[in-house]
Design a protein around this motif. Structure first.
Motif, PDB file in Angstrom:
ATOM      1  N   ILE A   7       2.584  -3.199   5.018  1.00  0.00           N
ATOM      2  CA  ILE A   7       1.262  -3.439   4.433  1.00  0.00           C
ATOM      3  C   ILE A   7       0.210  -2.784   5.320  1.00  0.00           C
ATOM      4  CG2 ILE A   7      -0.470  -5.174   3.787  1.00  0.00           C
ATOM      5  CD1 ILE A   7       1.802  -7.194   3.439  1.00  0.00           C
ATOM      6  N   ILE A   8      -0.793  -2.198   4.699  1.00  0.00           N
ATOM      7  CA  ILE A   8      -1.990  -1.770   5.414  1.00  0.00           C
ATOM      8  C   ILE A   8      -3.195  -2.324   4.679  1.00  0.00           C
ATOM      9  CG2 ILE A   8      -1.944   0.474   4.216  1.00  0.00           C
ATOM     10  CD1 ILE A   8      -3.478   1.627   6.612  1.00  0.00           C
ATOM     11  N   GLN A  13      -8.716  -5.991   8.153  1.00  0.00           N
ATOM     12  CA  GLN A  13      -8.388  -7.366   8.509  1.00  0.00           C
ATOM     13  C   GLN A  13      -6.920  -7.457   8.905  1.00  0.00           C
ATOM     14  OE1 GLN A  13      -9.396 -10.067   5.360  1.00  0.00           O
ATOM     15  NE2 GLN A  13     -11.610  -9.910   5.712  1.00  0.00           N
ATOM     16  N   GLU A  14      -6.624  -8.398   9.765  1.00  0.00           N
ATOM     17  CA  GLU A  14      -5.251  -8.571  10.234  1.00  0.00           C
ATOM     18  C   GLU A  14      -4.337  -8.969   9.073  1.00  0.00           C
ATOM     19  OE1 GLU A  14      -2.801 -10.976  13.739  1.00  0.00           O
ATOM     20  OE2 GLU A  14      -4.966 -11.232  13.505  1.00  0.00           O
ATOM     21  N   SER A 154      -8.242  -3.067  -1.732  1.00  0.00           N
ATOM     22  CA  SER A 154      -8.286  -3.579  -0.366  1.00  0.00           C
ATOM     23  C   SER A 154      -6.991  -3.409   0.426  1.00  0.00           C
ATOM     24  CB  SER A 154      -8.660  -5.070  -0.376  1.00  0.00           C
ATOM     25  OG  SER A 154      -7.702  -5.820  -1.108  1.00  0.00           O
ATOM     26  N   ARG A 155      -5.933  -2.973  -0.220  1.00  0.00           N
ATOM     27  CA  ARG A 155      -4.660  -2.902   0.521  1.00  0.00           C
ATOM     28  C   ARG A 155      -3.666  -1.958  -0.147  1.00  0.00           C
ATOM     29  NH1 ARG A 155      -4.769  -7.725  -2.347  1.00  0.00           N
ATOM     30  NH2 ARG A 155      -5.569  -8.931  -0.596  1.00  0.00           N
ATOM     31  N   SER A 213       0.478   9.799   0.815  1.00  0.00           N
ATOM     32  CA  SER A 213      -0.469   9.719   1.917  1.00  0.00           C
ATOM     33  C   SER A 213      -1.521   8.673   1.586  1.00  0.00           C
ATOM     34  CB  SER A 213      -1.131  11.082   2.151  1.00  0.00           C
ATOM     35  OG  SER A 213      -2.036  11.017   3.230  1.00  0.00           O
ATOM     36  N   VAL A 214      -1.780   7.769   2.544  1.00  0.00           N
ATOM     37  CA  VAL A 214      -2.755   6.702   2.357  1.00  0.00           C
ATOM     38  C   VAL A 214      -3.790   6.816   3.467  1.00  0.00           C
ATOM     39  CG1 VAL A 214      -3.094   4.222   2.068  1.00  0.00           C
ATOM     40  CG2 VAL A 214      -0.897   5.253   1.442  1.00  0.00           C
ATOM     41  N   GLN A 215      -5.011   7.167   3.078  1.00  0.00           N
ATOM     42  CA  GLN A 215      -6.057   7.394   4.076  1.00  0.00           C
ATOM     43  C   GLN A 215      -7.423   7.088   3.465  1.00  0.00           C
ATOM     44  OE1 GLN A 215      -6.252  11.440   5.631  1.00  0.00           O
ATOM     45  NE2 GLN A 215      -6.684  10.649   7.679  1.00  0.00           N
ATOM     46  N   ASN A 216      -8.240   6.391   4.225  1.00  0.00           N
ATOM     47  CA  ASN A 216      -9.587   6.028   3.763  1.00  0.00           C
ATOM     48  C   ASN A 216      -9.545   5.270   2.431  1.00  0.00           C
ATOM     49  OD1 ASN A 216     -10.751   7.358   5.999  1.00  0.00           O
ATOM     50  ND2 ASN A 216     -10.690   9.310   4.893  1.00  0.00           N
ATOM     51  N   GLY A 217      -8.525   4.456   2.246  1.00  0.00           N
ATOM     52  CA  GLY A 217      -8.416   3.649   1.039  1.00  0.00           C
ATOM     53  C   GLY A 217      -7.932   4.398  -0.178  1.00  0.00           C
TER      54      GLY A 217
END
Length: 653
Positions: A7-8, A13-14, A154-155, A213-217
């Protein structure tokens, strides 16, 4: 080798410890040699690791490289290790202590996202790139390993299995009507053509031959070139082509038997698995190991009803291959009392989606079960050989002879037809009208044809989802036909990720359940490139179908197998025989399906009723060839999937 998840959180948030525990807990039903996790506040990675290769034993995974600020979790076996180590300036001695996941990480550090063009093997992986605040991952070219994901504003969450994603409370389990429409409208074994989608609205997948690729949402998928353009190979003689084939295929087999455990292989009486077994047994002998073979045979009470050109029980040819090759411990498995109907619920749980290979489930699962009891860690097969090493068919021969006809190459055509009619015991008077019709036809030969099976979908659903236009957009019409000739079809085949996705899903989940890895040397990229580069005429020469593999296996396979032109194996010929004891239950269930108003938005209930009426009440063995039987089994499987999903939803509440 592994089940991976992560998960990112885009808001940094943690990651909730509850979510971490839920995802990791979803894998508890699978055996594991180690279970590890890594987290860095808003990023979490985990791995449910099963050790397969020597380098994976006691591996730390997920692995974090403090120097490079990179973390990886991977479900991967990389085959071109020696090549990668050399390009990364790592000695072979040092390389023995580097796992495949670490190798991927080092390759990513050097080549960034272009790493996917450097890797050969079966893999899915995700890398957290702390320097660039980016999550990057990929799936191998043919989708041998699965990689699903969910994303919202958000994730982003990913996993080897959909079940792990559904353990997260914010992911809904709603049917994706467009995916299901494709499943119902496609008559072949292909389940869907849009490989970024799944049967669920909320879950996507990384398609075969793609990276993510997952970057900047933002989430982006990119297709990478795995095979690309293949230049024709021009050698001086048949012997040189055969020598070159032996070299590339032996390398593919050798790379795939790398394991600290035992090696097994599927073995039928045919050319593909026989070729795999012969090369593997020879290489394992050098290591002081034996090859364990697993062969399906019909139940002992089965009586052969098939036409003479079929061979439901291939045991005689299998034994000839074993005796000829040597260094083999054999297993002949009849799975007495089991049938595909009794496997439906378990296989739906395994696949996490509807499936179409109804007749094969019990022996496919059964072989993996038996291999597990014998500590098999790598289970070889030759499933994709029909399009690579043993390319050829009656249609290909006719296509080749038609080209000679059109080019007025009468002498060569006459010689080829002399050989063909001698081998297949027919006359030129039977063949020439076929060639004449093909030569003067204005339409190209179609790979597929019209099918009742495409009528399983409710017409309103077909219209609502615009499914037939979407199939055309992906290069498939509603009859699964093609206007390409067979050579073009074969080259195009390797560019279509949807052709073998179902195999990757089955093999990934079978490997997790039974702690072994299914591997196919006939699906090796270098083998495929070589076979595509071989001149077309070498596949049809001297009147033979599959000429090249028959020549390439001289002294490698026994003559009765190598030169078997007239009989072919028919696995599943005893399907109806096995189902007789449950035939009443089968008919009652498909009757209920055809009457079920809750399924009327999805299934064409009128067509199901027609098929049920045409099928009759008495089990006939030849039903396995009939589209009515296939239509009913597919309808039953979809119905079970929907009902089971609803039942689980209720139980979860």
């Amino acid at each position: 080798m592994s089940a991976i998840s992560g998960i990112i959180n885009f808001n940094r948030q943690e990651v909730s410890i509850d979510y971490i525990n839920k995802m990791m807990g979803s894998y508890k039903k699978y055996q594991a040699d180690s279970v590890q996790k890594w987290s860095n506040h808003h990023v979490f990675l985990c791995c449910h690791n099963q050790w397969i290769t020597p380098e994976s034993v006691n591996e730390t995974l997920p692995y974090y490289d403090y120097e490079r600020k990179l973390s990886i979790t991977a479900d991967a076996i990389i085959d071109n290790r020696a090549e990668l180590l050399a390009k990364l300036d790592i000695s072979q001695v040092e390389g023995k202590f580097i796992s495949d996941s670490q190798l991927i990480l080092l390759a990513y550090y050097k080549w960034d996202e272009d790493v996917v063009s450097k890797l050969l093997g079966d893999f899915s992986f995700m890398i957290w790139d702390e320097r660039n605040d980016k999550l990057f991952g990929a799936r191998d070219f043919s989708g041998a390993r699965t990689l699903y994901f969910y994303t919202d504003s958000s994730r982003f969450a990913f996993s080897t299995t959909m079940q792990s994603l559904f353990s997260l409370p914010y992911i809904n389990k709603n049917i994706n009507e467009e995916w299901l429409a494709e499943f119902l409208a496609i008559p072949t074994m292909v389940e869907a053509v849009d490989m970024s989608s799944t049967v669920y609205q909320s879950i996507n997948q990384v398609p075969p031959s793609h990276s993510v690729s997952v970057q900047n949402g933002k989430v982006s998928l990119s297709k990478y070139k795995a095979i690309g353009k293949v230049e024709p190979l021009k050698l001086k003689s048949n012997e040189e082509y055969i020598e070159a084939f032996h070299e590339v295929f032996n390398r593919a087999v050798t790379e795939r038997i790398r394991t600290y455990g035992e090696v097994g292989s599927h073995l039928s009486g045919g050319l593909d698995s026989g070729t795999v077994v012969s090369f593997a047994a020879n290489e394992l002998k050098k290591e002081g190991k034996k090859l364990h073979t697993f062969s399906y045979i019909p139940e002992t009470t089965f009586e052969d009803w098939t036409p003479k050109y079929y061979m439901p029980n291939e045991k005689p040819l299998i034994k000839e291959t074993m005796d000829h090759v040597g260094n083999i411990d054999s297993n002949f498995l009849s799975f007495e009392g089991r049938n595909p109907l009794s496997e439906v619920d378990d296989f739906l749980d395994l696949m996490e989606m509807p499936y179409k290979f109804f007749e094969n489930t019990y022996w496919l699962k059964g072989i993996n079960e038996e291999a597990h009891t014998q500590n098999i860690k790598v289970l070889l097969n030759g499933a994709r050989g029909n399009h690579s090493i043993s390319w050829g068919s009656w249609q290909l021969n006719m296509e080749y002879y038609t080209s000679l006809f059109k080019k007025l190459k009468w002498k060569k055509l006459n010689n080829e037809l002399n050989d063909y009619t001698r081998i297949y015991k027919t006359g030129k008077s039977n063949v020439l009208p076929i060639l004449t019709k093909r030569a003067f036809s204005n339409t190209n030969n179609s790979v597929g044809s019209g099918s009742l099976l495409s009528q399983l979908i409710n017409p309103n659903l077909a219209k609502k989802t615009n499914v037939y236009d979407r199939l055309l957009a992906f290069g498939m019409d509603n009859n699964s036909g093609s206007n390409k000739d067979l050579t073009e079809y074969r080259r195009d085949y390797y560019e279509k990720g949807y052709v073998w996705n179902k195999s990757g899903v089955a093999e990934t989940n079978l490997s997790l359940r039974y702690g072994l890895w299914n591997r196919d040397p006939t699906n090796d990229i270098n083998v495929i490139k070589f076979c595509l580069s071989v001149p077309d005429e070498l596949y049809v020469k001297k009147g033979m179908e599959r000429y090249f593999i028959r020549e390439a296996t001289k002294n490698i396979l026994p003559e009765n197998v190598r030169l078997n032109y007239h009989r072919r194996g028919l696995q599943g010929a005893d399907t109806i025989h096995r189902m007789k004891r449950n035939w009443k239950e089968f008919l009652e269930e498909v009757q209920k399906v055809s009457d079920d108003s809750e399924l009327s938005d999805l299934l064409n209930l009128a067509e199901l009723k027609k098929s049920l009426n045409r099928l009759g009440t008495n089990p006939r063995p030849e039903m396995i060839f009939e589209e009515d039987f296939k239509l009913l089994t597919r309808g039953l499987i979809v119905s079970r999937f929907i009902k089971n999903m609803s039942r689980k939803e209720v139980n979860a509440q």
